[in-house]
Design a protein around this motif. Sequence first.
Motif, PDB file in Angstrom:
ATOM      1  N   ASN A 197     -25.886 -17.568  -4.511  1.00 26.87           N
ATOM      2  CA  ASN A 197     -26.372 -16.213  -4.767  1.00 26.87           C
ATOM      3  C   ASN A 197     -27.407 -15.843  -3.701  1.00 26.87           C
ATOM      4  OD1 ASN A 197     -27.564 -13.883  -5.708  1.00 26.87           O
ATOM      5  ND2 ASN A 197     -27.421 -14.506  -7.850  1.00 26.87           N
ATOM      6  N   PRO A 198     -27.149 -14.769  -2.947  1.00 26.76           N
ATOM      7  CA  PRO A 198     -28.035 -14.442  -1.832  1.00 26.76           C
ATOM      8  C   PRO A 198     -29.439 -14.021  -2.254  1.00 26.76           C
ATOM      9  CG  PRO A 198     -26.417 -12.700  -2.172  1.00 26.76           C
ATOM     10  CD  PRO A 198     -25.993 -13.861  -3.034  1.00 26.76           C
ATOM     11  N   LEU A 199     -29.614 -13.663  -3.519  1.00 27.93           N
ATOM     12  CA  LEU A 199     -30.906 -13.095  -3.920  1.00 27.93           C
ATOM     13  C   LEU A 199     -31.864 -14.120  -4.535  1.00 27.93           C
ATOM     14  CD1 LEU A 199     -29.840  -9.664  -5.417  1.00 27.93           C
ATOM     15  CD2 LEU A 199     -30.242 -10.320  -3.061  1.00 27.93           C
ATOM     16  N   TYR A 200     -31.392 -15.350  -4.728  1.00 27.37           N
ATOM     17  CA  TYR A 200     -32.269 -16.365  -5.298  1.00 27.37           C
ATOM     18  C   TYR A 200     -32.519 -17.486  -4.299  1.00 27.37           C
ATOM     19  CZ  TYR A 200     -31.512 -14.328  -9.934  1.00 27.37           C
ATOM     20  OH  TYR A 200     -31.474 -13.486 -11.015  1.00 27.37           O
ATOM     21  N   ARG A 259     -34.534 -22.176  -6.868  1.00 29.78           N
ATOM     22  CA  ARG A 259     -34.326 -21.543  -8.162  1.00 29.78           C
ATOM     23  C   ARG A 259     -32.924 -21.840  -8.697  1.00 29.78           C
ATOM     24  NH1 ARG A 259     -34.567 -15.673 -10.977  1.00 29.78           N
ATOM     25  NH2 ARG A 259     -33.223 -16.542 -12.554  1.00 29.78           N
ATOM     26  N   GLU A 314     -32.456 -23.968 -12.056  1.00 33.42           N
ATOM     27  CA  GLU A 314     -31.739 -23.285 -13.135  1.00 33.42           C
ATOM     28  C   GLU A 314     -30.584 -24.145 -13.649  1.00 33.42           C
ATOM     29  OE1 GLU A 314     -29.888 -18.819 -13.220  1.00 33.42           O
ATOM     30  OE2 GLU A 314     -29.441 -20.067 -11.509  1.00 33.42           O
ATOM     31  N   GLN A 325     -36.569 -21.384   0.283  1.00 36.60           N
ATOM     32  CA  GLN A 325     -35.906 -20.427   1.161  1.00 36.60           C
ATOM     33  C   GLN A 325     -34.627 -19.905   0.525  1.00 36.60           C
ATOM     34  OE1 GLN A 325     -35.541 -22.312   5.000  1.00 36.60           O
ATOM     35  NE2 GLN A 325     -37.636 -21.780   5.511  1.00 36.60           N
ATOM     36  N   PHE A 326     -34.158 -18.812   1.106  1.00 33.30           N
ATOM     37  CA  PHE A 326     -32.958 -18.162   0.592  1.00 33.30           C
ATOM     38  C   PHE A 326     -31.721 -18.659   1.345  1.00 33.30           C
ATOM     39  CE2 PHE A 326     -36.397 -15.358  -0.590  1.00 33.30           C
ATOM     40  CZ  PHE A 326     -36.062 -15.050  -1.895  1.00 33.30           C
ATOM     41  N   HIS A 356     -29.479 -17.270   3.045  1.00 33.61           N
ATOM     42  CA  HIS A 356     -29.192 -16.754   4.390  1.00 33.61           C
ATOM     43  C   HIS A 356     -30.028 -17.435   5.455  1.00 33.61           C
ATOM     44  CE1 HIS A 356     -32.728 -14.319   3.388  1.00 33.61           C
ATOM     45  NE2 HIS A 356     -32.899 -14.199   4.668  1.00 33.61           N
ATOM     46  N   GLN A 357     -31.016 -18.203   5.038  1.00 34.06           N
ATOM     47  CA  GLN A 357     -31.836 -18.896   6.025  1.00 34.06           C
ATOM     48  C   GLN A 357     -31.272 -20.277   6.368  1.00 34.06           C
ATOM     49  OE1 GLN A 357     -35.199 -17.980   3.404  1.00 34.06           O
ATOM     50  NE2 GLN A 357     -36.345 -17.383   5.214  1.00 34.06           N
ATOM     51  N   GLY A 380     -28.786 -12.168 -14.856  1.00 35.28           N
ATOM     52  CA  GLY A 380     -29.548 -12.661 -13.724  1.00 35.28           C
ATOM     53  C   GLY A 380     -28.767 -12.483 -12.449  1.00 35.28           C
ATOM     54  N   HIS A 381     -27.765 -13.352 -12.283  1.00 34.85           N
ATOM     55  CA  HIS A 381     -27.052 -13.379 -11.006  1.00 34.85           C
ATOM     56  C   HIS A 381     -26.302 -12.086 -10.706  1.00 34.85           C
ATOM     57  CE1 HIS A 381     -27.613 -17.683  -9.967  1.00 34.85           C
ATOM     58  NE2 HIS A 381     -27.935 -17.716 -11.248  1.00 34.85           N
ATOM     59  N   LYS A 432     -28.633  -8.468 -10.824  1.00 34.98           N
ATOM     60  CA  LYS A 432     -29.584  -8.322  -9.718  1.00 34.98           C
ATOM     61  C   LYS A 432     -28.866  -7.949  -8.425  1.00 34.98           C
ATOM     62  CE  LYS A 432     -33.748 -10.161  -7.754  1.00 34.98           C
ATOM     63  NZ  LYS A 432     -34.533 -11.320  -7.357  1.00 34.98           N
ATOM     64  N   ASN A 433     -27.645  -8.454  -8.275  1.00 34.95           N
ATOM     65  CA  ASN A 433     -26.905  -8.130  -7.068  1.00 34.95           C
ATOM     66  C   ASN A 433     -26.345  -6.711  -7.067  1.00 34.95           C
ATOM     67  OD1 ASN A 433     -26.489 -10.254  -4.903  1.00 34.95           O
ATOM     68  ND2 ASN A 433     -26.385 -11.464  -6.768  1.00 34.95           N
ATOM     69  N   VAL A 452     -36.084  -6.561  -3.597  1.00 39.09           N
ATOM     70  CA  VAL A 452     -34.873  -7.080  -4.235  1.00 39.09           C
ATOM     71  C   VAL A 452     -34.092  -8.014  -3.312  1.00 39.09           C
ATOM     72  CG1 VAL A 452     -32.614  -6.426  -5.128  1.00 39.09           C
ATOM     73  CG2 VAL A 452     -34.627  -5.169  -5.829  1.00 39.09           C
ATOM     74  N   ASP A 453     -33.897  -7.618  -2.084  1.00 37.74           N
ATOM     75  CA  ASP A 453     -32.987  -8.359  -1.223  1.00 37.74           C
ATOM     76  C   ASP A 453     -33.729  -9.122  -0.117  1.00 37.74           C
ATOM     77  OD1 ASP A 453     -30.979  -9.344   0.329  1.00 37.74           O
ATOM     78  OD2 ASP A 453     -29.722  -7.567   0.118  1.00 37.74           O
ATOM     79  N   PRO A 454     -33.785 -10.443  -0.252  1.00 38.74           N
ATOM     80  CA  PRO A 454     -34.529 -11.233   0.733  1.00 38.74           C
ATOM     81  C   PRO A 454     -33.932 -11.151   2.131  1.00 38.74           C
ATOM     82  CG  PRO A 454     -33.241 -12.658  -0.691  1.00 38.74           C
ATOM     83  CD  PRO A 454     -33.187 -11.277  -1.282  1.00 38.74           C
ATOM     84  N   ARG A 455     -32.639 -10.818   2.210  1.00 41.89           N
ATOM     85  CA  ARG A 455     -32.014 -10.775   3.534  1.00 41.89           C
ATOM     86  C   ARG A 455     -32.571  -9.672   4.405  1.00 41.89           C
ATOM     87  NH1 ARG A 455     -26.133 -10.841   1.091  1.00 41.89           N
ATOM     88  NH2 ARG A 455     -27.329  -9.641  -0.400  1.00 41.89           N
ATOM     89  N   ARG A 502     -35.737  -8.935   4.576  1.00 42.93           N
ATOM     90  CA  ARG A 502     -37.091  -9.260   5.053  1.00 42.93           C
ATOM     91  C   ARG A 502     -36.975  -9.883   6.431  1.00 42.93           C
ATOM     92  NH1 ARG A 502     -38.161 -12.244  -0.517  1.00 42.93           N
ATOM     93  NH2 ARG A 502     -37.605 -10.487  -1.826  1.00 42.93           N
ATOM     94  N   ALA A 526     -38.914 -12.823   7.939  1.00 41.99           N
ATOM     95  CA  ALA A 526     -38.754 -14.168   7.383  1.00 41.99           C
ATOM     96  C   ALA A 526     -38.112 -15.088   8.431  1.00 41.99           C
ATOM     97  CB  ALA A 526     -37.880 -14.122   6.146  1.00 41.99           C
ATOM     98  N   VAL A 527     -38.195 -16.390   8.193  1.00 42.50           N
ATOM     99  CA  VAL A 527     -37.681 -17.361   9.154  1.00 42.50           C
ATOM    100  C   VAL A 527     -36.174 -17.182   9.311  1.00 42.50           C
ATOM    101  CG1 VAL A 527     -37.678 -19.794   9.767  1.00 42.50           C
ATOM    102  CG2 VAL A 527     -39.395 -18.896   8.195  1.00 42.50           C
TER     103      VAL A 527
END
Lengths: 324, 327
Positions: A105-108, A112, A116, A151-152, A154-155, B236-237, B240-241, B314-317, B319, B322-323
């Motif tokens: 899941n790209p958002l977690y 996590r 979970e 980290q997520f 995508h990293q 959740g999964h 949120k998406n 919401v979307d970490p991508r 940001r 970020a690294v």
Amino acid sequence: MSVPLLQINNLSIEFNTRRGNLVAVEDISFEVAEGEIFGIVGESGAGKSLTGKAIIGLLEAPGRISGGKILLNNERIDNLPYEQMRRLRGKSIGMVFQDPLTSLNPLYTIGRQLIETIQTHTNHTATQAKNRALELLREVGIPAAEKRIDQFPHQFSGGMRQRVVIALALCVNPKLIIADEPTTALDVSIQAQILTLLKNLCRKHGTAVILITHDMGVIAETANRVAVMYAGKIAEIGPVREVVQNPQHPYAQGLMASIPVIGRKMKYLAQIDGSMPRIAERPSGCAFHPRCPHAIELCNKQIPELLNKGKTKAACLLFRNGNP
Amino acid sequence: MAAFIIRRLFQSLIVMFFVAFVAFTMFRYVGDPVNQMVGIDTSLVQREALRERLGLNDPFIMQFGRFVLKALSGDFGISYQHKRPVTEMLLERFPATLELSLVSAIFSLLVGIPMGVYTGLHRYGWLSRFFMMFSLIGISLPTFLIGILLIFLFAVQLQWLPSFGRGTVIEIGGWRTGFLTISGLKALIMPAITLGLFQLTLIMRLVRAEMLEVLLTDYIKFARARGLSNKAIHFGHALKNTMVPVITITGLQIGSILAFAIITETVFQWPGMGLMFLQSIQNVDIPIMAAYLMMIAFFFVLINLVVDLLYYVVDPRLRVDAVKAHG
């Protein structure tokens, strides 16, 4: 010998569609012993992924199990209610999917997702679960796990993500992992690493693996036993060395012959003429007979059964009276 | 992040400047305000004097410059009709519109999202079919008709709710709120539903479509294969998406709710800005029209900024600082 970990008895999978029932997987049986790596190989549409999904109870409608039994530790699991089956998933049977880029899941954060999963199946506190997650990440070879856990997806690179996926599949030590094309989406250099990792981890924890792939090379390097599937049936099943070096079924022979060998010069790659019939258009008798170089008249009338042939079993009418 | 906000603020300023330009130009050519302000028996000399006093004879650039400078300090001039400062009038009306808009936005989100999730999960259930049919009504019935139907049913026939006005309001520090009295809350129900119904159905259909798409993704299949509970997977999964497009649309819709409360406010005689705007159009009260346009533009710009910031949450991508991926 004790009871095998997983027994598949006469499993059939059907799709109920408007055009009638389509039988995708027909009457297949095999066993997987504890700690064994069992390969299922075949072309696209042969029914290998469906078999995997049926075992973990994730067949998507309109697909359904229309016959046969699936037993885990001698207990039927194919007819469990949804909630019981859910608890089994991840805990007793893990699964690794083909594409690590889309499996997370790209958002977690990966931490996590790990925590979970661990907390779903155990009574770990948040801290315990996090420690377990860190331990797993180190085990699958993710450097700087303390940093990476927050980290997520995508990293992470593709190979690293597949390591995370494996960590997720292994996180509560399931007895069986179904790996559906686990390396297909990765480049070749990473493939070997991931396979080695999977193999070592499963040996260490005594986890059995069903390795589903179309890549005979992967099977040859990794599996103990292999089933070659064609058009929803098992064409040949046996120890991997035998099937690779001395295949009996004409289809398996064709498959093995089509693997190019480095150093051997040839103008064209060997191939099996034609392509696998679509599910609605399977020929009568042996589904392979239109493409089979050794087909006899009987082949389009009679469906072959699996017969002992040397150290393997093959479903071919050529063997019906002992050796051809 | 800070750079992004500053860049966006700068862009917003440009947008606001252009809106000011359009507002000013457009309304300068809508009729002659002097005709509206004076009686027929006013002499030409008197008219000219008034024109001079209002600065209507100055060159365009000067008038526009004056308009912008004054607008920056929150002064939009004096209403031609009411002879009162426009800003004061707008601020007086603003609480009514904001309360109505907020309540209807919250109503449409709180009802629309769960309905969308439900219809997405139980695609072929009879309740889903009912919701989908209901949403067609919400989308296709015009707002005023919904309002009138509600009034007919709940105010005229059942006499449960008041048919117009805000009920009793309580003033707290210059903000007149209807939240604190029973009659204020009762008066809020029908206008809020009327205004929010379209947004509700829109959000429901959007969430449903997004859910259907997200449920087919590999990470949902993998989440199932890990044995997570349905609740964790769906709310959740999956949910949120679906949020990025939902936030976008909701943001834009909140802007629309504020701007197009006009009809609802008219139907329910709600003493908000929309009603005032409509009256100002009838009276060619240009300062009010210009100020209203500026204010709505300001809200749209503000909401868009908030929406962009929410994407980051919401979307970490997104940001970017970020690294980057490595390994």
